[in-house]
Scaffold this active site. Structure first.
Site, PDB file in Angstrom:
ATOM      1  N   ASP A 217      -7.312   2.500 -10.551  1.00 51.00           N
ATOM      2  CA  ASP A 217      -6.303   3.066  -9.670  1.00 51.00           C
ATOM      3  C   ASP A 217      -4.966   2.422 -10.043  1.00 51.00           C
ATOM      4  O   ASP A 217      -4.938   1.437 -10.787  1.00 51.00           O
ATOM      5  CB  ASP A 217      -6.693   2.761  -8.219  1.00 51.00           C
ATOM      6  CG  ASP A 217      -5.644   3.225  -7.219  1.00 51.00           C
ATOM      7  OD1 ASP A 217      -5.092   4.314  -7.416  1.00 51.00           O
ATOM      8  OD2 ASP A 217      -5.387   2.480  -6.251  1.00 51.00           O
TER       9      ASP A 217
ATOM     10  N   ASP B 205      -1.444   2.035  -7.690  1.00 48.02           N
ATOM     11  CA  ASP B 205      -0.880   1.232  -6.604  1.00 48.02           C
ATOM     12  C   ASP B 205      -1.940   0.357  -5.946  1.00 48.02           C
ATOM     13  O   ASP B 205      -3.042   0.821  -5.639  1.00 48.02           O
ATOM     14  CB  ASP B 205      -0.268   2.150  -5.537  1.00 48.02           C
ATOM     15  CG  ASP B 205       1.021   2.802  -6.004  1.00 48.02           C
ATOM     16  OD1 ASP B 205       2.089   2.363  -5.576  1.00 48.02           O
ATOM     17  OD2 ASP B 205       0.954   3.746  -6.817  1.00 48.02           O
TER      18      ASP B 205
ATOM     19  N   ASP C 268       2.068  -1.875  -4.020  1.00 46.66           N
ATOM     20  CA  ASP C 268       2.316  -0.515  -3.551  1.00 46.66           C
ATOM     21  C   ASP C 268       3.773  -0.116  -3.765  1.00 46.66           C
ATOM     22  O   ASP C 268       4.700  -0.816  -3.347  1.00 46.66           O
ATOM     23  CB  ASP C 268       1.967  -0.424  -2.058  1.00 46.66           C
ATOM     24  CG  ASP C 268       1.949   1.008  -1.555  1.00 46.66           C
ATOM     25  OD1 ASP C 268       1.684   1.919  -2.361  1.00 46.66           O
ATOM     26  OD2 ASP C 268       2.206   1.219  -0.354  1.00 46.66           O
TER      27      ASP C 268
ATOM     28  N   THR D  11      -4.837   8.087 -11.147  1.00 45.13           N
ATOM     29  CA  THR D  11      -3.893   7.845 -10.064  1.00 45.13           C
ATOM     30  C   THR D  11      -3.581   9.116  -9.288  1.00 45.13           C
ATOM     31  O   THR D  11      -3.667  10.225  -9.835  1.00 45.13           O
ATOM     32  CB  THR D  11      -2.591   7.240 -10.629  1.00 45.13           C
ATOM     33  OG1 THR D  11      -1.610   7.163  -9.598  1.00 45.13           O
ATOM     34  CG2 THR D  11      -2.029   8.101 -11.762  1.00 45.13           C
TER      35      THR D  11
ATOM     36  N   ASP E 160       2.753   7.556   2.905  1.00 39.87           N
ATOM     37  CA  ASP E 160       2.782   9.014   2.778  1.00 39.87           C
ATOM     38  C   ASP E 160       1.354   9.517   2.912  1.00 39.87           C
ATOM     39  O   ASP E 160       0.406   8.739   2.898  1.00 39.87           O
ATOM     40  CB  ASP E 160       3.397   9.452   1.443  1.00 39.87           C
ATOM     41  CG  ASP E 160       2.695   8.851   0.234  1.00 39.87           C
ATOM     42  OD1 ASP E 160       1.446   8.825   0.218  1.00 39.87           O
ATOM     43  OD2 ASP E 160       3.377   8.418  -0.716  1.00 39.87           O
TER      44      ASP E 160
ATOM     45  N   LYS F 151     -10.917  11.894  -7.252  1.00 36.87           N
ATOM     46  CA  LYS F 151     -11.085  10.954  -8.361  1.00 36.87           C
ATOM     47  C   LYS F 151     -12.446  11.048  -9.046  1.00 36.87           C
ATOM     48  O   LYS F 151     -12.581  10.592 -10.181  1.00 36.87           O
ATOM     49  CB  LYS F 151     -10.810   9.527  -7.894  1.00 36.87           C
ATOM     50  CG  LYS F 151      -9.326   9.285  -7.684  1.00 36.87           C
ATOM     51  CD  LYS F 151      -8.964   7.827  -7.623  1.00 36.87           C
ATOM     52  CE  LYS F 151      -7.450   7.676  -7.474  1.00 36.87           C
ATOM     53  NZ  LYS F 151      -7.017   6.288  -7.359  1.00 36.87           N
TER      54      LYS F 151
ATOM     55  N   ASP G 250      -8.799   0.137  -4.848  1.00 33.36           N
ATOM     56  CA  ASP G 250      -8.672  -0.555  -3.566  1.00 33.36           C
ATOM     57  C   ASP G 250      -9.014   0.317  -2.381  1.00 33.36           C
ATOM     58  O   ASP G 250      -9.219  -0.190  -1.277  1.00 33.36           O
ATOM     59  CB  ASP G 250      -7.237  -1.071  -3.395  1.00 33.36           C
ATOM     60  CG  ASP G 250      -6.235   0.067  -3.211  1.00 33.36           C
ATOM     61  OD1 ASP G 250      -5.705   0.246  -2.106  1.00 33.36           O
ATOM     62  OD2 ASP G 250      -5.994   0.799  -4.197  1.00 33.36           O
TER      63      ASP G 250
END
Length: 373
Positions: free
Chosen positions: A103, A105, A111, A139, A295, A303, A327
Site C-alpha cells: 500500500d 499512504d 498519510d 494504491t 476523504d 485490491k 495498514d
C-alpha cells in the site's frame, strides 16, 4: 511465573497452528467447509501457506517480553505482530517469494506525504529487487498521468534508476497499480518519469473484461448520490470529486480547510457501501468504498483485483509466493483487507513497521539459507 505463562501461550499457539494445518489439508481436498477451524470460525478464509505460530510467538516473546508482563495480557498488537512473523517465517522457508506488493499512504510514507529520497524503506526495497523479488505498489491513488505517481514515489523511482545506472540491479520489475485495480504503470529506465503507462486491455483479467462501462458509470452515479446524501445529513464541509473509475468526497479547499472526524468518515463509508450493495449496478460490478484518512472514495474493483493483476502481468505468480503489506485491515472500508483473497498479507500500523518487517523478512530468509547449508 514468566516460564509458566510462556509455556501456556506457546501451547495455545501450537493448537491454533494445528487447526490451520488441518484446514489447509481440507482446502486441498476441497472439503475445507468441514474443517475444525471452519466450524469454530465460520468466516475463516483461504490460507495460502501454513503459519508457524508457535515459533513466531517465541520470536516475538523474546522481543516484546509478552510472558514477562504481570498485569497486561497479550494485546491486539502482540497478536498482529505474531501473525506477521508467522507469515514471514513460512514464506522464507517455503519460498522463494517472487512478488511483494505495498500500500502507499501509512505503509510506505505518512498519510498524504510522498516517498522522498531519505525514506528508510527505500534501501529495503532495493534489497528485494537485488534478490530478484518483484515489487508492486497497489494504491487507491488513481491517476492517468505518470508524472502524478512520480510526484508521490520519486524517491524510490530515482533510487531504482541510480541502481540500474550503477549496474547494482539488472532488469528490476516495479509495478504501480493505481485506483485499486484500474491503472498500471511499470518502471522504465528510459521514460521521463521512469514510468510507462500500460494500456488496460493488455493486462486486464478475463473477469474484469465482463465489467460493462454503462454498469460502471451507473454504479458511480449511485455512489455519488449516496455521498451527497451523507454530506447533507451530516452537514459536511465537503466537495464531490468524480473520476472515470472513482468518485469520492474531500474537504472543501481553501483557507480554514478542516479534517473530517473518524466517525464522519466511517459513517459515510458504511452508508455508501450499503446503498451500493443494494443497488442493481452494485450487484454487477465489484467496488471498494474506503476511508482514506481525510476523504472517502468509491473505486471500481478492489485490491484483490489489483494484486491479481500484478501477479498475472508478471507471469502468473501464485498467491503463496506473494506478500501484500498494508495498514488497512480493520477500519470501515479497509481496502487492504481484500488483498487476502489474492495472496498472503502482513498488517502494519505505520511506515516504521514496514521497515522493521522487511528487515525481519531478510533475517528469516538468511536464517533459512544458513540452515539449508
Amino acid at each position: 511465573m514468566a516460564t509458566a505463562a510462556h509455556r501456556r501461550y506457546a501451547e495455545i499457539m501450537h493448537d491454533v497452528e494445528e487447526l490451520i494445518n488441518d484446514h489447509i489439508v481440507q482446502q486441498k481436498r476441497g472439503t475445507h467447509g468441514r474443517s475444525k477451524l471452519k466450524l469454530l470460525v465460520p468466516t475463516v478464509g483461504v490460507f495460502f501457506t501454513p503459519l508457524r505460530l508457535e515459533e513466531a510467538f517465541n520470536f516475538q516473546d523474546d522481543r516484546r517480553k509478552i510472558s514477562s508482563r504481570r498485569f497486561v495480557p497479550p494485546s491486539f498488537n502482540d497478536i498482529r505482530l505474531i501473525l506477521n512473523s508467522a507469515q514471514l517465517m513460512s514464506l522464507a522457508r517455503n519460498g522463494p517469494v517472487q512478488l511483494m506488493t505495498f500500500d502507499g499512504d501509512v505503509t510506505l510514507y505518512d498519510d498524504g506525504e510522498s516517498l522522498s529520497d531519505e525514506n528508510p524503506v527505500i534501501p529495503k526495497i532495493l534489497r528485494l529487487l537485488r534478490q530478484g523479488i518483484h515489487v508492486g505498489i497497489v494504491t487507491a491513488a488513481g491517476y492517468t498521468d505518470a508524472s502524478r505517481y512520480y510526484e508521490r514515489l520519486h524517491g524510490l523511482l530515482d533510487a531504482v534508476t541510480n541502481a540500474v545506472t550503477d549496474k547494482e540491479i539488472e532488469d528490476p520489475r516495479v509495478i504501480i497499480i493505481g485506483g485499486e485495480s484500474n491503472y498500471l504503470f511499470e518502471f522504465d529506465y528510459h521514460a521521463e518519469t521512469f514510468l510507462k503507462y500500460i494500456p488496460r486491455k493488455t493486462w486486464m483479467l478475463d473477469e474484469m473484461r465482463t465489467w460493462q462501462e454503462d454498469n460502471i458509470q451507473s454504479l458511480l452515479d449511485v455512489a455519488k448520490g449516496a455521498l451527497k446524501e451523507c454530506i447533507d445529513n451530516m452537514q459536511l464541509s465537503a466537495e464531490i470529486v468524480r473520476k472515470d473509475r472513482a468518485v469520492g468526497i474531500i474537504p472543501v479547499t481553501g483557507p480554514g480547510k478542516q479534517r473530517f472526524t473518524r466517525e464522519q468518515l466511517e459513517e459515510t463509508v458504511l452508508v455508501t457501501q450499503q446503498i451500493l450493495e443494494l443497488s442493481d449496478p452494485g450487484k454487477k460490478v465489484p467496488f471498494c468504498a474506503f476511508n482514506g484518512g481525510n476523504d472517502v472514495f468509491v473505486d471500481i474493483g478492489d485490491k484483490s483485483w489489483g494484486v491479481l493483476s500484478c501477479q498475472r502481468y508478471l507471469g502468473g505468480i501464485e498467491g503463496s509466493k506473494t506478500l501484500h503489506i498494508g495498514d488497512q485491515f480493520l477500519s470501515a472500508g479497509a481496502n487492504d483487507f481484500k488483498a487476502r483473497l489474492a495472496c498472503t498479507t502482513a498488517w502494519i500500523a505505520n511506515p516504521a513497521e514496514t521497515v522493521a518487517l522487511l528487515d525481519e523478512f531478510h533475517y528469516h530468509s538468511q536464517s533459512q539459507r544458513e540452515d539449508s547449508r
